[in-house]
Design a protein around this motif. Sequence first.
Motif, PDB file in Angstrom:
ATOM      1  N   ASP A   1       0.937  -1.442  -0.073  1.00 42.56           N
ATOM      2  CA  ASP A   1      -0.034   0.122   0.044  1.00 42.56           C
ATOM      3  C   ASP A   1       0.850   1.059  -0.082  1.00 42.56           C
ATOM      4  OD1 ASP A   1      -2.176  -1.572   0.136  1.00 42.56           O
ATOM      5  OD2 ASP A   1      -2.463  -1.627   2.312  1.00 42.56           O
ATOM      6  N   CYS A   2       2.276   0.939   0.314  1.00 41.28           N
ATOM      7  CA  CYS A   2       3.285   2.284   0.228  1.00 41.28           C
ATOM      8  C   CYS A   2       3.881   2.621  -0.900  1.00 41.28           C
ATOM      9  CB  CYS A   2       4.003   2.181   1.578  1.00 41.28           C
ATOM     10  SG  CYS A   2       4.987   3.775   1.889  1.00 41.28           S
TER      11      CYS A   2
ATOM     12  N   PHE B   1      14.944   0.682   5.642  1.00 46.22           N
ATOM     13  CA  PHE B   1      15.164  -0.119   6.404  1.00 46.22           C
ATOM     14  C   PHE B   1      15.012  -1.493   6.204  1.00 46.22           C
ATOM     15  CE2 PHE B   1      14.120   3.809   8.686  1.00 46.22           C
ATOM     16  CZ  PHE B   1      14.964   4.044   9.734  1.00 46.22           C
ATOM     17  N   THR B   2      15.883  -2.589   6.586  1.00 41.53           N
ATOM     18  CA  THR B   2      15.777  -4.034   6.154  1.00 41.53           C
ATOM     19  C   THR B   2      15.234  -4.708   7.312  1.00 41.53           C
ATOM     20  OG1 THR B   2      17.394  -4.000   4.440  1.00 41.53           O
ATOM     21  CG2 THR B   2      16.879  -6.053   5.208  1.00 41.53           C
TER      22      THR B   2
ATOM     23  N   LEU C   1      10.207   4.322   6.981  1.00 40.49           N
ATOM     24  CA  LEU C   1      10.400   4.684   8.310  1.00 40.49           C
ATOM     25  C   LEU C   1       8.880   4.294   8.958  1.00 40.49           C
ATOM     26  CD1 LEU C   1      11.522   5.782  10.852  1.00 40.49           C
ATOM     27  CD2 LEU C   1      10.576   8.029  10.038  1.00 40.49           C
ATOM     28  N   GLU C   2       7.778   4.401   8.250  1.00 38.78           N
ATOM     29  CA  GLU C   2       6.368   4.091   8.761  1.00 38.78           C
ATOM     30  C   GLU C   2       6.212   2.710   8.955  1.00 38.78           C
ATOM     31  OE1 GLU C   2       1.855   5.107   7.572  1.00 38.78           O
ATOM     32  OE2 GLU C   2       3.501   6.215   6.675  1.00 38.78           O
ATOM     33  N   HIS C   3       6.746   1.922   8.224  1.00 36.61           N
ATOM     34  CA  HIS C   3       6.365   0.620   8.112  1.00 36.61           C
ATOM     35  C   HIS C   3       7.569  -0.382   8.422  1.00 36.61           C
ATOM     36  CE1 HIS C   3       3.670   2.220   4.901  1.00 36.61           C
ATOM     37  NE2 HIS C   3       2.770   1.540   5.739  1.00 36.61           N
TER      38      HIS C   3
END
Length: 188
Positions: free
Chosen positions: A21-22, A30-31, A41-43
Amino acid sequence: MAGRGGTEAFPDLGEHCQNPDCKLLDFLPFTCDGCKLVFCLEHRSYKSHDCPNSDHGSRTVSICETCSVAIETTGFDQQGIKSLLEKHESSGDCDPSKKKKPVCPVKRCREVLTFANNITCKDCGVKFCLKHRFPTDHVCNKKAVANSGIRSRWNDKFMEALSLRNEKGCGRGTTSVSSSSSPSIRSF
């Protein structure tokens, strides 16, 4: 170059978030250490992207019902945890007397003493909860009386020495300073 982001000048800079959805282009992605996918950052949290391996690196601990000892059970299934607990009970390390928690010895005080909420009284040497840490809040045993006598004698000697030093006679005992080379101290 599919799945990669960046600009014309820096085509390898950043990646798109793999949340369906992003798909945000993030320059500091980020992994996830659980599912190895890339997120913004949000997910990035396990919960926000419903990571199937969220308990991948977590530690689990089981408590022995008999002696309240914590046993690390990381990486074991339910059957493995049961066998670990049975092995602990049969090993001889399982002592039911360890299950009792120490409590404050003051009458009507049932505060459980932990490593952080107890104080050992300097006079009687007994551990008390923080509410009863002062000798006036608990009844000290006979060691306290003996120690207070020692302290008062020490205090008298200190006051006498101080009075000799200041030559003002402010000590509790009577002292006389003679003109000779050694002062005489009368002790009681």
